[in-house]
Design an enzyme around this catalytic site. Sequence first.
Site, short mmCIF file in Angstrom:
data_model
loop_
_atom_site.label_atom_id
_atom_site.label_comp_id
_atom_site.label_asym_id
_atom_site.label_seq_id
_atom_site.Cartn_x
_atom_site.Cartn_y
_atom_site.Cartn_z
NE ARG A 182 2.25 1.09 -8.64
CZ ARG A 182 1.16 -0.40 -9.12
NH1 ARG A 182 1.34 -1.10 -8.09
NH2 ARG A 182 1.09 -0.93 -10.35
CG ASN B 132 0.96 4.92 -9.79
OD1 ASN B 132 -0.04 4.57 -9.68
ND2 ASN B 132 2.05 4.67 -10.44
CB SER C 259 4.47 3.12 -16.63
OG SER C 259 4.75 3.57 -15.82
CB THR D 229 4.02 -6.37 -7.43
OG1 THR D 229 5.05 -6.84 -6.96
CG2 THR D 229 4.31 -4.92 -6.31
CE LYS D 230 2.21 -1.81 -13.51
NZ LYS D 230 1.16 -1.71 -14.62
N GLY E 296 9.85 -6.99 -10.52
CA GLY E 296 10.67 -8.19 -10.26
C GLY E 296 11.74 -8.28 -9.93
N1 3NM Z 1 5.31 -1.24 -12.39
P1 3NM Z 1 7.84 -6.01 -7.55
S1 3NM Z 1 6.28 -3.87 -12.54
C1 3NM Z 1 4.76 -0.97 -9.79
O1 3NM Z 1 5.84 -2.83 -15.44
C2 3NM Z 1 4.36 -1.98 -11.61
O2 3NM Z 1 5.75 -1.13 -15.63
C3 3NM Z 1 5.32 -2.25 -13.30
O3 3NM Z 1 6.96 -4.86 -8.14
C4 3NM Z 1 6.02 -1.60 -15.15
O4 3NM Z 1 9.06 -4.89 -7.48
C5 3NM Z 1 5.33 -2.79 -11.33
O5 3NM Z 1 7.15 -6.13 -6.05
C6 3NM Z 1 5.34 -3.75 -10.18
O6 3NM Z 1 7.98 -6.55 -9.16
C7 3NM Z 1 6.96 -3.85 -9.58
MG MG Z 2 -0.79 4.16 -13.52
#
Ligand code: 3NM
Ligand code: MG
Length: 512
Positions: free
Chosen positions: A47, A77, A116, A144-145, A179
Amino acid sequence: ADPPPMTVDYSVYLVTDSRPAILAPGRRLAHVVDAALRGGATAVQLRDKLGSDADVAAQARELLGLTRARGVPLLINDRVGVALEVGCEGVHLGQDDMDVAQARRMLGPGKIIGVSARSPAEAVAACDAGADYLGIGTVFSTTTKTDTATILGPAGVGAILAALAAAGHASVPTVAIGGIDAANAPAVLAHASAPRKPLDGLAVVSAIVAAADPAAAAARLLSAVLRARVPLVVERVARATPVSHNMTNLVVQNLAANVALAVGASPIMANYALEAPDLAGLGGALVINMGTVTPEGLDNFVKALAAYNDAGRPVVLDPVGAGATAVRRDAVKKLLSAGTFAVIKGNASEMLTVHSVITADDQEHQRQPPREAQRGVDSTATLTITQRAALARSIARGRGRPCVAVVTGVSDIISDGRRTARVDNGHELLGAITGSGCSLGTVLSAAVAAYEEDPFVAAVAATVMFGVAAEMAAARSDVRGPGTFVPAFIDELHAVRRATAERDWRWLALAK
Ligand code: 3NM
Ligand code: MG
């Protein structure tokens, strides 16, 4: 819907992120991915929201070398064109990305398309459109997002899973994302699962990419996912009441039969091979326990093994005392060359003998001996956990006939050659009674018979259940020693099964 393009294990799904806030400067993504794969990551998604298509394609090619070596799929991704160009296993699409139908047209039926989903409606629509798996999120708030919508919490994920089951999409694999880390993973897995639609895995970015030790982080997540599957296996054994056909020694027959009944299996203690074809037709599994070897007995073992192999039913080998005499070593040799075993279970000394038999006539192994295992040949008591894990992995991969290897001890090691787990449950009283090891063989047979889709998970579950029941029994005030332990142990195995049926999984808190 199209058949799933390949069998994918979504247990620990690593999603990458190369931004310096996540991937510490000076670290290479490929190193992190390699470590995660070593630790147990079972799927990888590249990603990268910032790089050019050319950059992402170059990165994908590098990662593909690592994932292919381990039989793990690499998805990309969003960028369907890049996935097509590098020939990786598929793509992951967000709600704002290309739609599934168009991606399918571009990629063809053989590729994996994940989507997703943030709500029950999105999840059901994605499945209707032909998604091969869903990423359900956002579970917990994450940095992260940044454009995350609702925080679902484990209960919100559970509601989406329930909606999928109700819409007839229970077979579409799902992972939760957002998270998640090893600390909150058990809660996500326990509370985010609808009764008939458990999560298939956890997807994480920072929990692995930003971890000081990505391999250890992946291993912790894999443990949590495996542990959450234990009740599924326990429940399946009780529901399916699989036949556990034991060819075993006289001493342990009674205990093994009672243990089988306690976990919900149907024991048959039958040492005469002419019965084996009929018994194999009952859809259960066979235990070959070498506790008493005679020429006639060995002949029966070989014939029964062939009958179960022919019927496509699993066989568990318990090479009791394998290294103790030349006769037993020869018996191991004869059995290993006579057929295929789903599980081989023994203590370190027995398994070292199994290993030496495999390596003696396996050129591949002779070229690449597992050094850790061989070093300990003379003193099994000194084999470290790492050495025992290497031993289990090597046996599991052995002879071009893969199996699940279970090396028992204070910590039990289970490996299918790709994944390796350690189970720390159990109690010393198990070592003070006769037949405890043999009856674990019986529980293993029931588990692999009832949970055929993943013998490794079945073996982990059997070992956890067995060890937890022993701890619960030993902790009882009416248990004063080996004699009172035996009936208590049978009671507690039965109690674990009953609690599972009632979805009261407090016993699982004991699982280590
Ligand atoms: N997608 P972490 S949350 C790439 O909600 C991604 O669809 C998400 O990162 C969604 O594990 C997310 O560090 C980030 O929290 C997840
Ligand atoms: Mg996308």
